[in-house]
Design a protein around this motif. Structure first.
Motif, PDB file in Angstrom:
ATOM      1  N   SER A 120      -8.845 -29.062  54.894  1.00 25.77           N
ATOM      2  CA  SER A 120      -9.984 -28.147  54.964  1.00 25.77           C
ATOM      3  C   SER A 120      -9.783 -26.964  54.026  1.00 25.77           C
ATOM      4  O   SER A 120      -8.698 -26.772  53.468  1.00 25.77           O
ATOM      5  CB  SER A 120     -10.181 -27.658  56.404  1.00 25.77           C
ATOM      6  OG  SER A 120     -10.489 -28.728  57.261  1.00 25.77           O
ATOM      7  N   ARG A 121     -10.843 -26.163  53.887  1.00 23.84           N
ATOM      8  CA  ARG A 121     -10.806 -24.988  53.010  1.00 23.84           C
ATOM      9  C   ARG A 121     -11.245 -23.741  53.791  1.00 23.84           C
ATOM     10  O   ARG A 121     -12.362 -23.241  53.621  1.00 23.84           O
ATOM     11  CB  ARG A 121     -11.724 -25.198  51.796  1.00 23.84           C
ATOM     12  CG  ARG A 121     -11.218 -26.253  50.809  1.00 23.84           C
ATOM     13  CD  ARG A 121     -12.260 -26.538  49.736  1.00 23.84           C
ATOM     14  NE  ARG A 121     -12.613 -25.340  48.978  1.00 23.84           N
ATOM     15  CZ  ARG A 121     -12.020 -24.970  47.845  1.00 23.84           C
ATOM     16  NH1 ARG A 121     -11.033 -25.699  47.341  1.00 23.84           N
ATOM     17  NH2 ARG A 121     -12.415 -23.870  47.214  1.00 23.84           N
ATOM     18  N   PRO A 122     -10.388 -23.228  54.687  1.00 23.10           N
ATOM     19  CA  PRO A 122     -10.747 -22.020  55.447  1.00 23.10           C
ATOM     20  C   PRO A 122     -10.859 -20.812  54.527  1.00 23.10           C
ATOM     21  O   PRO A 122     -10.235 -20.761  53.468  1.00 23.10           O
ATOM     22  CB  PRO A 122      -9.587 -21.870  56.427  1.00 23.10           C
ATOM     23  CG  PRO A 122      -8.436 -22.545  55.749  1.00 23.10           C
ATOM     24  CD  PRO A 122      -9.025 -23.697  55.012  1.00 23.10           C
ATOM     25  N   LYS A 123     -11.653 -19.848  54.966  1.00 21.60           N
ATOM     26  CA  LYS A 123     -11.797 -18.610  54.200  1.00 21.60           C
ATOM     27  C   LYS A 123     -10.585 -17.704  54.387  1.00 21.60           C
ATOM     28  O   LYS A 123     -10.212 -16.961  53.476  1.00 21.60           O
ATOM     29  CB  LYS A 123     -13.071 -17.870  54.623  1.00 21.60           C
ATOM     30  CG  LYS A 123     -14.359 -18.600  54.285  1.00 21.60           C
ATOM     31  CD  LYS A 123     -15.567 -17.806  54.748  1.00 21.60           C
ATOM     32  CE  LYS A 123     -16.861 -18.538  54.401  1.00 21.60           C
ATOM     33  NZ  LYS A 123     -18.063 -17.790  54.878  1.00 21.60           N
ATOM     34  N   SER A 124      -9.997 -17.763  55.578  1.00 20.02           N
ATOM     35  CA  SER A 124      -8.871 -16.863  55.851  1.00 20.02           C
ATOM     36  C   SER A 124      -8.040 -17.378  57.018  1.00 20.02           C
ATOM     37  O   SER A 124      -8.447 -18.280  57.757  1.00 20.02           O
ATOM     38  CB  SER A 124      -9.380 -15.453  56.163  1.00 20.02           C
ATOM     39  OG  SER A 124     -10.146 -15.444  57.373  1.00 20.02           O
ATOM     40  N   LEU A 125      -6.872 -16.763  57.176  1.00 18.30           N
ATOM     41  CA  LEU A 125      -5.998 -16.972  58.328  1.00 18.30           C
ATOM     42  C   LEU A 125      -5.841 -15.626  59.018  1.00 18.30           C
ATOM     43  O   LEU A 125      -5.465 -14.637  58.382  1.00 18.30           O
ATOM     44  CB  LEU A 125      -4.632 -17.489  57.887  1.00 18.30           C
ATOM     45  CG  LEU A 125      -3.561 -17.594  58.989  1.00 18.30           C
ATOM     46  CD1 LEU A 125      -3.897 -18.737  59.947  1.00 18.30           C
ATOM     47  CD2 LEU A 125      -2.174 -17.802  58.382  1.00 18.30           C
ATOM     48  N   SER A 126      -6.124 -15.573  60.301  1.00 16.41           N
ATOM     49  CA  SER A 126      -6.022 -14.310  61.029  1.00 16.41           C
ATOM     50  C   SER A 126      -5.116 -14.463  62.234  1.00 16.41           C
ATOM     51  O   SER A 126      -4.729 -15.565  62.628  1.00 16.41           O
ATOM     52  CB  SER A 126      -7.406 -13.821  61.466  1.00 16.41           C
ATOM     53  OG  SER A 126      -8.008 -14.751  62.351  1.00 16.41           O
ATOM     54  N   GLY A 127      -4.772 -13.334  62.831  1.00 15.90           N
ATOM     55  CA  GLY A 127      -3.912 -13.327  64.004  1.00 15.90           C
ATOM     56  C   GLY A 127      -3.445 -11.927  64.320  1.00 15.90           C
ATOM     57  O   GLY A 127      -4.076 -10.932  63.909  1.00 15.90           O
ATOM     58  N   TYR A 128      -2.326 -11.827  65.016  1.00  9.69           N
ATOM     59  CA  TYR A 128      -1.749 -10.536  65.388  1.00  9.69           C
ATOM     60  C   TYR A 128      -0.255 -10.550  65.077  1.00  9.69           C
ATOM     61  O   TYR A 128       0.418 -11.559  65.260  1.00  9.69           O
ATOM     62  CB  TYR A 128      -1.933 -10.263  66.885  1.00  9.69           C
ATOM     63  CG  TYR A 128      -3.361 -10.138  67.340  1.00  9.69           C
ATOM     64  CD1 TYR A 128      -3.964  -8.894  67.458  1.00  9.69           C
ATOM     65  CD2 TYR A 128      -4.097 -11.284  67.658  1.00  9.69           C
ATOM     66  CE1 TYR A 128      -5.282  -8.776  67.877  1.00  9.69           C
ATOM     67  CE2 TYR A 128      -5.415 -11.178  68.079  1.00  9.69           C
ATOM     68  CZ  TYR A 128      -6.001  -9.919  68.185  1.00  9.69           C
ATOM     69  OH  TYR A 128      -7.303  -9.816  68.589  1.00  9.69           O
ATOM     70  N   TYR A 129       0.252  -9.424  64.624  1.00  5.38           N
ATOM     71  CA  TYR A 129       1.697  -9.300  64.443  1.00  5.38           C
ATOM     72  C   TYR A 129       2.167  -7.920  64.877  1.00  5.38           C
ATOM     73  O   TYR A 129       1.420  -6.950  64.864  1.00  5.38           O
ATOM     74  CB  TYR A 129       2.107  -9.564  62.981  1.00  5.38           C
ATOM     75  CG  TYR A 129       1.833  -8.406  62.023  1.00  5.38           C
ATOM     76  CD1 TYR A 129       2.747  -7.352  61.881  1.00  5.38           C
ATOM     77  CD2 TYR A 129       0.681  -8.364  61.249  1.00  5.38           C
ATOM     78  CE1 TYR A 129       2.504  -6.293  61.019  1.00  5.38           C
ATOM     79  CE2 TYR A 129       0.427  -7.325  60.386  1.00  5.38           C
ATOM     80  CZ  TYR A 129       1.336  -6.289  60.267  1.00  5.38           C
ATOM     81  OH  TYR A 129       1.097  -5.233  59.420  1.00  5.38           O
ATOM     82  N   GLN A 244      -5.329 -18.233  63.717  1.00  5.57           N
ATOM     83  CA  GLN A 244      -6.461 -19.141  63.630  1.00  5.57           C
ATOM     84  C   GLN A 244      -7.020 -19.126  62.218  1.00  5.57           C
ATOM     85  O   GLN A 244      -6.913 -18.140  61.505  1.00  5.57           O
ATOM     86  CB  GLN A 244      -7.573 -18.777  64.614  1.00  5.57           C
ATOM     87  CG  GLN A 244      -8.348 -17.517  64.279  1.00  5.57           C
ATOM     88  CD  GLN A 244      -9.568 -17.349  65.175  1.00  5.57           C
ATOM     89  OE1 GLN A 244      -9.667 -17.916  66.265  1.00  5.57           O
ATOM     90  NE2 GLN A 244     -10.539 -16.582  64.697  1.00  5.57           N
ATOM     91  N   PHE A 245      -7.630 -20.250  61.836  1.00  8.26           N
ATOM     92  CA  PHE A 245      -8.339 -20.328  60.561  1.00  8.26           C
ATOM     93  C   PHE A 245      -9.779 -19.905  60.777  1.00  8.26           C
ATOM     94  O   PHE A 245     -10.387 -20.233  61.785  1.00  8.26           O
ATOM     95  CB  PHE A 245      -8.295 -21.747  60.007  1.00  8.26           C
ATOM     96  CG  PHE A 245      -6.943 -22.184  59.531  1.00  8.26           C
ATOM     97  CD1 PHE A 245      -6.323 -21.543  58.469  1.00  8.26           C
ATOM     98  CD2 PHE A 245      -6.290 -23.255  60.128  1.00  8.26           C
ATOM     99  CE1 PHE A 245      -5.075 -21.944  58.016  1.00  8.26           C
ATOM    100  CE2 PHE A 245      -5.043 -23.661  59.684  1.00  8.26           C
ATOM    101  CZ  PHE A 245      -4.443 -22.996  58.623  1.00  8.26           C
TER     102      PHE A 245
END
Length: 247
Positions: A120-129, A244-245
């Motif tokens: 797939s071609r997600p726009k971004s990867l997000s999350g928490y750190y 998540q993507f």
């Protein structure tokens, strides 16, 4: 009518494929086998890897589940706690990546496979750190000048058009930077430079370099980004949660 149903099923299948996620991106599932922690419910099914299988013989797991300090609370929730350590003979950065750890090589190196299938071609990867850097107390000769400075962590995602996973042995020399790999399709990287004083959200917007469809994705989290050169702080800790993507 049959043609319509077939077309609808194909559309749904393509839509799901186009917005795929990876298993256990929330890091809620963990298993412990003979003293080794794996970031999955079953080690055989894990797409996430660490160097734990190589160091647990010394009763050292650099990446472990965290059940109290999580980004999103709730029953069954957990996060990844990624810790750098100073061994007697070498420095070990805390690490978590998509791929497979194979074995320790010559006591201080590692053999591994990087990447997991992805199309797939997600726009971004997000999350928490939550990053807690220490002072660099171990360095190889080439990076001795960094001793005494604050450590830095790193989050990285790379989408590739590889025909197969990348095989890597650290003793053979530094890995090829993602930006120099001719098979690279999309990339994003975040250098962690400060103590975040708790969880903060992040979003890595992926820079695509072609219109090709990826075959593999490589995600990496390091509590000491110079760990490949045995350089970092034995006190650096990175907590990672709820990836998540985004499409």
């Amino acid at each position: 009518m049959r043609k319509v149903l077939t077309a609808m099923l194909l559309f749904v299948s393509c839509s799901l494929l186009a917005q795929e996620q990876l298993d256990n991106m929330g890091f809620d599932q963990w298993s412990k086998v003979r003293g080794t922690w794996y970031p999955s419910s079953k080690k055989e099914e894990s797409i996430w890897a660490t160097t734990n299988p190589g160091t647990s013989i010394l009763r050292i797991n650099s990446t472990v589940p965290e059940y109290e300090h999580v980004a999103v609370s709730g029953a069954g929730k957990a996060a990844a706690k990624i810790v750098s350590r100073k061994l007697v003979w070498a420095f070990l950065t805390g690490n978590l990546f998509t791929g497979e750890f194979v074995r320790v090589v010559k006591f201080s190196g590692a053999e591994m496979y990087n990447g997991t299938p992805f199309h797939s071609r997600p726009k971004s990867l997000s999350g928490y750190y939550h990053y807690r850097p220490g002072t660099i107390d171990f360095a190889d000769d080439a990076h001795a000048s960094l001793k005494g400075q604050q450590d830095q962590g790193q989050l990285e995602i790379a989408l590739y058009g590889w025909k197969q996973r990348q095989h890597f042995i650290s003793n053979d020399g530094p890995s090829t930077p993602a930006t120099q790999d001719p098979a690279l399709i999309g990339y994003a990287c975040l250098t962690l430079k400060e103590d975040s004083a708790g969880y903060i959200p992040f979003e890595l917007k992926i820079d695509y370099r072609s219109n090709a469809t990826p075959t593999y994705v490589y995600i990496s989290a390091l509590s000491s980004r110079m760990g490949e050169f045995f350089t970092g702080s034995s006190e650096s800790i990175l907590y990672l949660d709820e990836l998540q993507f985004n499409y």
